[in-house]
Write an enzyme that holds these catalytic residues in place. Structure first.
Site, short mmCIF file in Angstrom:
data_model
loop_
_atom_site.label_atom_id
_atom_site.label_comp_id
_atom_site.label_asym_id
_atom_site.label_seq_id
_atom_site.Cartn_x
_atom_site.Cartn_y
_atom_site.Cartn_z
CG ASP A 142 -74.52 8.44 -65.61
OD1 ASP A 142 -74.89 7.67 -66.28
OD2 ASP A 142 -75.24 7.90 -64.14
CG ASP A 180 -72.09 5.32 -71.00
OD1 ASP A 180 -71.63 4.54 -71.98
OD2 ASP A 180 -72.40 5.54 -70.13
CG ASP A 331 -71.30 -1.83 -63.40
OD1 ASP A 331 -70.72 -1.61 -63.24
OD2 ASP A 331 -71.80 -2.79 -62.88
#
Length: 356
Positions: A142, A180, A331
């Site tokens: 991330d 992602d 989130d």
């Protein structure tokens, strides 16, 4: 965009409940089953079908022909609906029930992945449905740091994937692989030193999961607002898309379904006509455009539930509309939200209210 770790022990217990007679039929729509139990139409809560008894009734499964995925009767949304009803907040309880009635993906956490995957797929199979899983544990996962973490290294990740596959076994499951991960290869977020390894890990994960006879794999491919198909098709190819069943778009994001489908079709044309799925969990009001563009994906205000999950999309390239992000899970610690993946009741109620 981390999902909460699956409660393996609770789900395993849920299997016993399902086998003991919890509602799991496919003919009753998305609402709870009827019946003559104490809170049913003939029970002491009587004809108040819009009151607490309706909110607290056992959850049924969606018709299998519409969507084959499992509705978790012990999801956070289901339990929170009962909590709110017990407090007398029937309005919020009904709104949370709208979320609980739909199948949503289970995000497999880093600890004991075999037990987690086994618990979810066993529960789904007992209900006559397929499991929907998200795997989000790639090393260095991330860039925004809201969900920082992931496997310690490549060896740990390969072991984790193998344990997930063993937990799935021969049961039917659809896996959304690594939100992602490909995007961050395309946009330069993943450091150069780790890029070759990441391509190898994704390709190996597609291959390993594909050995399971009932498992379908969709590789995450971003959303219309981040990267164009021209920037993605080569990274997807290197990540093993040819061996996957398809790709996923709009995961944990808010872009409208029509825009996401258009993006998916343009990308499909560049990757040999691969089909795809669209995350519609929170896209009812489209993307948020009034804030900092770099954070418009993180708990944006005024969003709404999108189309209910279904395989009846009317388009041969679109395999399904799915709730991949679990509505109501944060989130990240932005706009007053809790940590990524944690339940945020206020936000969940808002999504359901705005989507009504």
């Amino acid at each position: 965009m981390d999902g909460s770790a699956v409660r393996a022990t609770a789900l395993a217990a849920g299997v016993l409940l399902l086998l003991a007679g919890c509602s799991s039929g496919g003919s009753g729509g998305s609402g709870g089953s009827g019946g003559d139990g104490p809170d049913g139409p003939d029970g002491p809560d009587g004809p108040d079908r819009g009151g607490r008894s309706a909110v607290s009734a056992p959850l049924g499964q969606r018709p299998k022909g519409d969507v084959p995925y499992w509705v978790d009767p012990d999801s956070t949304a289901a339990r929170e609906a009962v909590v709110h009803a017990d407090r007398g907040d029937l309005d919020s309880a009904r709104l949370l029930r709208k979320i609980a009635e739909q199948p949503a993906a289970s995000w497999i956490g880093p600890d004991d992945p075999r037990a987690q995957a086994e618990a979810v797929t066993t529960s789904a199979t007992a209900a006559g449905r397929d499991a929907l899983l998200v795997l989000y544990n790639i090393p260095h996962r991330d860039c925004g740091q809201y969900s920082k973490g992931g496997a310690a290294d490549g060896d740990a990740y390969r072991t984790w994937i193998d344990e997930v596959a063993q937990g799935i076994g021969a049961r039917r499951a659809t896996v959304i692989l690594e939100p992602d991960a490909v995007l961050h290869l395309a946009d330069g977020c993943t450091p150069e030193a780790f890029r070759a390894e990441r391509y190898g890990l994704l390709g190996a994960a597609v291959e390993r999961l594909g050995r399971q006879p009932g498992t379908s794999v969709y590789l995450d491919a971003g959303n219309p607002g981040w990267r164009t198909p021209d920037a993605l098709f080569e990274p997807l190819r290197r990540a093993g898309l040819a061996q996957a069943d398809g790709f996923a778009v709009n995961v944990s994001n808010f872009f409208p379904t029509a825009e996401s489908v258009d993006f998916g079709k343009r990308l499909s044309a560049r990757v040999g006509g691969k089909p795809f799925v669209v995350d519609t969990s929170r896209n009812g009001n489209g993307a948020y455009t009034s804030g900092d563009p770099g954070e418009n994906w993180c708990n944006p205000p005024g969003r709404a539930l999108g189309e209910a999950p279904t395989v009846r999309t009317g388009d041969p390239l679109v395999d399904a509309y799915l709730w991949i992000k679990r509505p109501g899970e944060s989130d990240g610690e932005c706009r007053g939200g809790p940590r990524a993946g944690e339940w945020w009741a206020e936000y969940a109620v808002g999504l359901a209210r705005n989507g009504s």
